[in-house]
Design a protein around this motif. Sequence first.
Motif, PDB file in Angstrom:
ATOM      1  N   PHE A  18      -5.302  36.482   4.899  1.00  0.00           N
ATOM      2  CA  PHE A  18      -4.635  35.719   5.955  1.00  0.00           C
ATOM      3  C   PHE A  18      -5.636  34.861   6.724  1.00  0.00           C
ATOM      4  O   PHE A  18      -5.297  33.745   7.133  1.00  0.00           O
ATOM      5  CB  PHE A  18      -3.895  36.661   6.903  1.00  0.00           C
ATOM      6  CG  PHE A  18      -2.681  37.295   6.300  1.00  0.00           C
ATOM      7  CD1 PHE A  18      -1.716  36.532   5.659  1.00  0.00           C
ATOM      8  CD2 PHE A  18      -2.493  38.662   6.363  1.00  0.00           C
ATOM      9  CE1 PHE A  18      -0.598  37.112   5.100  1.00  0.00           C
ATOM     10  CE2 PHE A  18      -1.375  39.252   5.810  1.00  0.00           C
ATOM     11  CZ  PHE A  18      -0.422  38.483   5.176  1.00  0.00           C
ATOM     12  N   SER A  19      -6.842  35.353   6.941  1.00  0.00           N
ATOM     13  CA  SER A  19      -7.858  34.559   7.638  1.00  0.00           C
ATOM     14  C   SER A  19      -8.200  33.313   6.847  1.00  0.00           C
ATOM     15  O   SER A  19      -8.358  32.218   7.421  1.00  0.00           O
ATOM     16  CB  SER A  19      -9.116  35.396   7.876  1.00  0.00           C
ATOM     17  OG  SER A  19      -8.847  36.500   8.721  1.00  0.00           O
ATOM     18  N   SER A  20      -8.306  33.447   5.533  1.00  0.00           N
ATOM     19  CA  SER A  20      -8.577  32.290   4.693  1.00  0.00           C
ATOM     20  C   SER A  20      -7.431  31.284   4.747  1.00  0.00           C
ATOM     21  O   SER A  20      -7.656  30.067   4.829  1.00  0.00           O
ATOM     22  CB  SER A  20      -8.812  32.744   3.247  1.00  0.00           C
ATOM     23  OG  SER A  20      -9.009  31.639   2.390  1.00  0.00           O
ATOM     24  N   ALA A  21      -6.188  31.783   4.725  1.00  0.00           N
ATOM     25  CA  ALA A  21      -5.040  30.883   4.810  1.00  0.00           C
ATOM     26  C   ALA A  21      -4.997  30.165   6.151  1.00  0.00           C
ATOM     27  O   ALA A  21      -4.719  28.959   6.230  1.00  0.00           O
ATOM     28  CB  ALA A  21      -3.744  31.668   4.591  1.00  0.00           C
ATOM     29  N   VAL A  22      -5.294  30.877   7.230  1.00  0.00           N
ATOM     30  CA  VAL A  22      -5.294  30.272   8.561  1.00  0.00           C
ATOM     31  C   VAL A  22      -6.367  29.190   8.657  1.00  0.00           C
ATOM     32  O   VAL A  22      -6.133  28.107   9.214  1.00  0.00           O
ATOM     33  CB  VAL A  22      -5.503  31.356   9.636  1.00  0.00           C
ATOM     34  CG1 VAL A  22      -5.843  30.732  10.985  1.00  0.00           C
ATOM     35  CG2 VAL A  22      -4.259  32.219   9.759  1.00  0.00           C
ATOM     36  N   GLY A  47      -7.453  27.354   6.299  1.00  0.00           N
ATOM     37  CA  GLY A  47      -6.959  26.198   5.569  1.00  0.00           C
ATOM     38  C   GLY A  47      -5.983  25.376   6.389  1.00  0.00           C
ATOM     39  O   GLY A  47      -6.046  24.135   6.405  1.00  0.00           O
ATOM     40  N   TYR A  48      -5.076  26.042   7.094  1.00  0.00           N
ATOM     41  CA  TYR A  48      -4.118  25.328   7.938  1.00  0.00           C
ATOM     42  C   TYR A  48      -4.820  24.606   9.090  1.00  0.00           C
ATOM     43  O   TYR A  48      -4.454  23.476   9.443  1.00  0.00           O
ATOM     44  CB  TYR A  48      -3.073  26.296   8.492  1.00  0.00           C
ATOM     45  CG  TYR A  48      -2.043  26.724   7.475  1.00  0.00           C
ATOM     46  CD1 TYR A  48      -1.233  25.798   6.839  1.00  0.00           C
ATOM     47  CD2 TYR A  48      -1.876  28.072   7.155  1.00  0.00           C
ATOM     48  CE1 TYR A  48      -0.289  26.194   5.908  1.00  0.00           C
ATOM     49  CE2 TYR A  48      -0.940  28.471   6.229  1.00  0.00           C
ATOM     50  CZ  TYR A  48      -0.137  27.535   5.610  1.00  0.00           C
ATOM     51  OH  TYR A  48       0.793  27.928   4.684  1.00  0.00           O
ATOM     52  N   ILE A  49      -5.809  25.257   9.685  1.00  0.00           N
ATOM     53  CA  ILE A  49      -6.531  24.632  10.794  1.00  0.00           C
ATOM     54  C   ILE A  49      -7.294  23.409  10.311  1.00  0.00           C
ATOM     55  O   ILE A  49      -7.320  22.360  10.974  1.00  0.00           O
ATOM     56  CB  ILE A  49      -7.470  25.657  11.452  1.00  0.00           C
ATOM     57  CG1 ILE A  49      -6.659  26.745  12.157  1.00  0.00           C
ATOM     58  CG2 ILE A  49      -8.403  24.973  12.439  1.00  0.00           C
ATOM     59  CD1 ILE A  49      -7.498  27.846  12.764  1.00  0.00           C
ATOM     60  N   LEU A  50      -7.910  23.512   9.143  1.00  0.00           N
ATOM     61  CA  LEU A  50      -8.629  22.368   8.586  1.00  0.00           C
ATOM     62  C   LEU A  50      -7.678  21.211   8.316  1.00  0.00           C
ATOM     63  O   LEU A  50      -8.000  20.040   8.594  1.00  0.00           O
ATOM     64  CB  LEU A  50      -9.347  22.788   7.299  1.00  0.00           C
ATOM     65  CG  LEU A  50     -10.129  21.677   6.573  1.00  0.00           C
ATOM     66  CD1 LEU A  50     -11.217  21.120   7.475  1.00  0.00           C
ATOM     67  CD2 LEU A  50     -10.724  22.210   5.276  1.00  0.00           C
ATOM     68  N   GLU A  51      -6.504  21.519   7.794  1.00  0.00           N
ATOM     69  CA  GLU A  51      -5.520  20.471   7.521  1.00  0.00           C
ATOM     70  C   GLU A  51      -5.030  19.833   8.820  1.00  0.00           C
ATOM     71  O   GLU A  51      -4.789  18.622   8.877  1.00  0.00           O
ATOM     72  CB  GLU A  51      -4.351  21.052   6.739  1.00  0.00           C
ATOM     73  CG  GLU A  51      -3.467  20.004   6.088  1.00  0.00           C
ATOM     74  CD  GLU A  51      -2.472  20.617   5.122  1.00  0.00           C
ATOM     75  OE1 GLU A  51      -1.723  19.852   4.486  1.00  0.00           O
ATOM     76  OE2 GLU A  51      -2.438  21.850   5.003  1.00  0.00           O
ATOM     77  N   ALA A  52      -4.888  20.642   9.869  1.00  0.00           N
ATOM     78  CA  ALA A  52      -4.486  20.091  11.166  1.00  0.00           C
ATOM     79  C   ALA A  52      -5.563  19.172  11.726  1.00  0.00           C
ATOM     80  O   ALA A  52      -5.253  18.129  12.327  1.00  0.00           O
ATOM     81  CB  ALA A  52      -4.199  21.233  12.140  1.00  0.00           C
ATOM     82  N   GLU A  53      -6.831  19.512  11.543  1.00  0.00           N
ATOM     83  CA  GLU A  53      -7.913  18.651  12.002  1.00  0.00           C
ATOM     84  C   GLU A  53      -7.924  17.337  11.230  1.00  0.00           C
ATOM     85  O   GLU A  53      -8.164  16.263  11.822  1.00  0.00           O
ATOM     86  CB  GLU A  53      -9.249  19.377  11.848  1.00  0.00           C
ATOM     87  CG  GLU A  53      -9.412  20.565  12.789  1.00  0.00           C
ATOM     88  CD  GLU A  53     -10.694  21.325  12.539  1.00  0.00           C
ATOM     89  OE1 GLU A  53     -11.370  21.030  11.521  1.00  0.00           O
ATOM     90  OE2 GLU A  53     -11.030  22.218  13.344  1.00  0.00           O
ATOM     91  N   GLU A  54      -7.675  17.385   9.933  1.00  0.00           N
ATOM     92  CA  GLU A  54      -7.588  16.156   9.145  1.00  0.00           C
ATOM     93  C   GLU A  54      -6.426  15.290   9.614  1.00  0.00           C
ATOM     94  O   GLU A  54      -6.532  14.054   9.670  1.00  0.00           O
ATOM     95  CB  GLU A  54      -7.428  16.497   7.664  1.00  0.00           C
ATOM     96  CG  GLU A  54      -8.642  17.167   7.047  1.00  0.00           C
ATOM     97  CD  GLU A  54      -8.383  17.596   5.608  1.00  0.00           C
ATOM     98  OE1 GLU A  54      -7.226  17.452   5.158  1.00  0.00           O
ATOM     99  OE2 GLU A  54      -9.327  18.048   4.952  1.00  0.00           O
ATOM    100  N   THR A  55      -5.325  15.932   9.974  1.00  0.00           N
ATOM    101  CA  THR A  55      -4.170  15.196  10.477  1.00  0.00           C
ATOM    102  C   THR A  55      -4.487  14.512  11.792  1.00  0.00           C
ATOM    103  O   THR A  55      -4.098  13.355  12.024  1.00  0.00           O
ATOM    104  CB  THR A  55      -2.980  16.152  10.653  1.00  0.00           C
ATOM    105  OG1 THR A  55      -2.647  16.713   9.378  1.00  0.00           O
ATOM    106  CG2 THR A  55      -1.767  15.415  11.198  1.00  0.00           C
ATOM    107  N   ALA A  56      -5.185  15.225  12.681  1.00  0.00           N
ATOM    108  CA  ALA A  56      -5.567  14.626  13.957  1.00  0.00           C
ATOM    109  C   ALA A  56      -6.466  13.412  13.737  1.00  0.00           C
ATOM    110  O   ALA A  56      -6.305  12.377  14.401  1.00  0.00           O
ATOM    111  CB  ALA A  56      -6.275  15.670  14.825  1.00  0.00           C
ATOM    112  N   SER A  57      -7.393  13.510  12.800  1.00  0.00           N
ATOM    113  CA  SER A  57      -8.267  12.372  12.508  1.00  0.00           C
ATOM    114  C   SER A  57      -7.467  11.198  11.954  1.00  0.00           C
ATOM    115  O   SER A  57      -7.727  10.034  12.304  1.00  0.00           O
ATOM    116  CB  SER A  57      -9.342  12.796  11.496  1.00  0.00           C
ATOM    117  OG  SER A  57     -10.149  13.833  12.024  1.00  0.00           O
ATOM    118  N   ALA A  58      -6.487  11.488  11.116  1.00  0.00           N
ATOM    119  CA  ALA A  58      -5.650  10.418  10.558  1.00  0.00           C
ATOM    120  C   ALA A  58      -4.846   9.727  11.644  1.00  0.00           C
ATOM    121  O   ALA A  58      -4.704   8.496  11.654  1.00  0.00           O
ATOM    122  CB  ALA A  58      -4.719  10.995   9.497  1.00  0.00           C
TER     123      ALA A  58
END
Length: 260
Positions: A211-215, A217-228
């Motif tokens: 679950f920590s690994s999955a979380v 991944g989601y946080i990294l994707e959210a950071e990429e979204t914020a940059s976009a």
Amino acid sequence: MLSLFAQAAAVPPPPAEVPLWKAGALGYMFDGGLFMWPILFMAILGVGVVIERFRSLRLIGADGRELRAKVLELLAQDRLDDAVALCAQSRGPIPAVLAVGIHRYEVLRRLNVEPARIEEQVVKAMDDYAPHIAAALEKNLSILATVATVAPMVGSLGTVVGMVAMFEGIVSTYGTRDIILAAAEGIKIKLIVTVWGLMVGIPAYVFYNYFSSAVNGYILEAEETASALIEALTLRLATGSSRVDNGSMARAAARVGGTH
């Protein structure tokens, strides 16, 4: 004839029926002693957390790159209300980050705030909201980490306490029974507590890491979204108008959407 009677007498009697509460796993629970019940409680708690996390992460398991591309396309068309509505219809950290950033941008734009200030405030809004996203994704993981750590420790403690009591009993009954046999029986029973503690702690540790690994991944994707989103809004603000070239916005969406 006498040999037949002798053979019949030599046949061992049928084993006594074992009570239900002493058979199987329930029997191990009673044999293990008092420390088995906290381990059982932690096992039930851990299973509940695993089920809850699987269900929660499954709801947000959809690929957010498609949503991100659609929102950026709506921004290119100056359809901010539609972009916010699209985010509101979706679950997960990506639509949440997009909604926060777009909403702050729209409010500041209507107040005629200078572009540099708008960009700064949008970044700040998404940064301030990031801990809420992390807290929602990591919900109850601390319980799972506690179970993974404490269950083996409780098992070891139960074994040590049980063996101390067992050796005291052996000393008190010295000379009345075989010490080796008594020690072997006692050690076998008390080690059950350690086994159960490990059986609970090891799966809890594995699921916690998963679950920590999955979380992450989601946080990294959210950071990429914020940059976009910041890149898209910067393009809008750089033109000095509410509209920008659609080709530039499309290229920005494609560039960020292609990352994983």
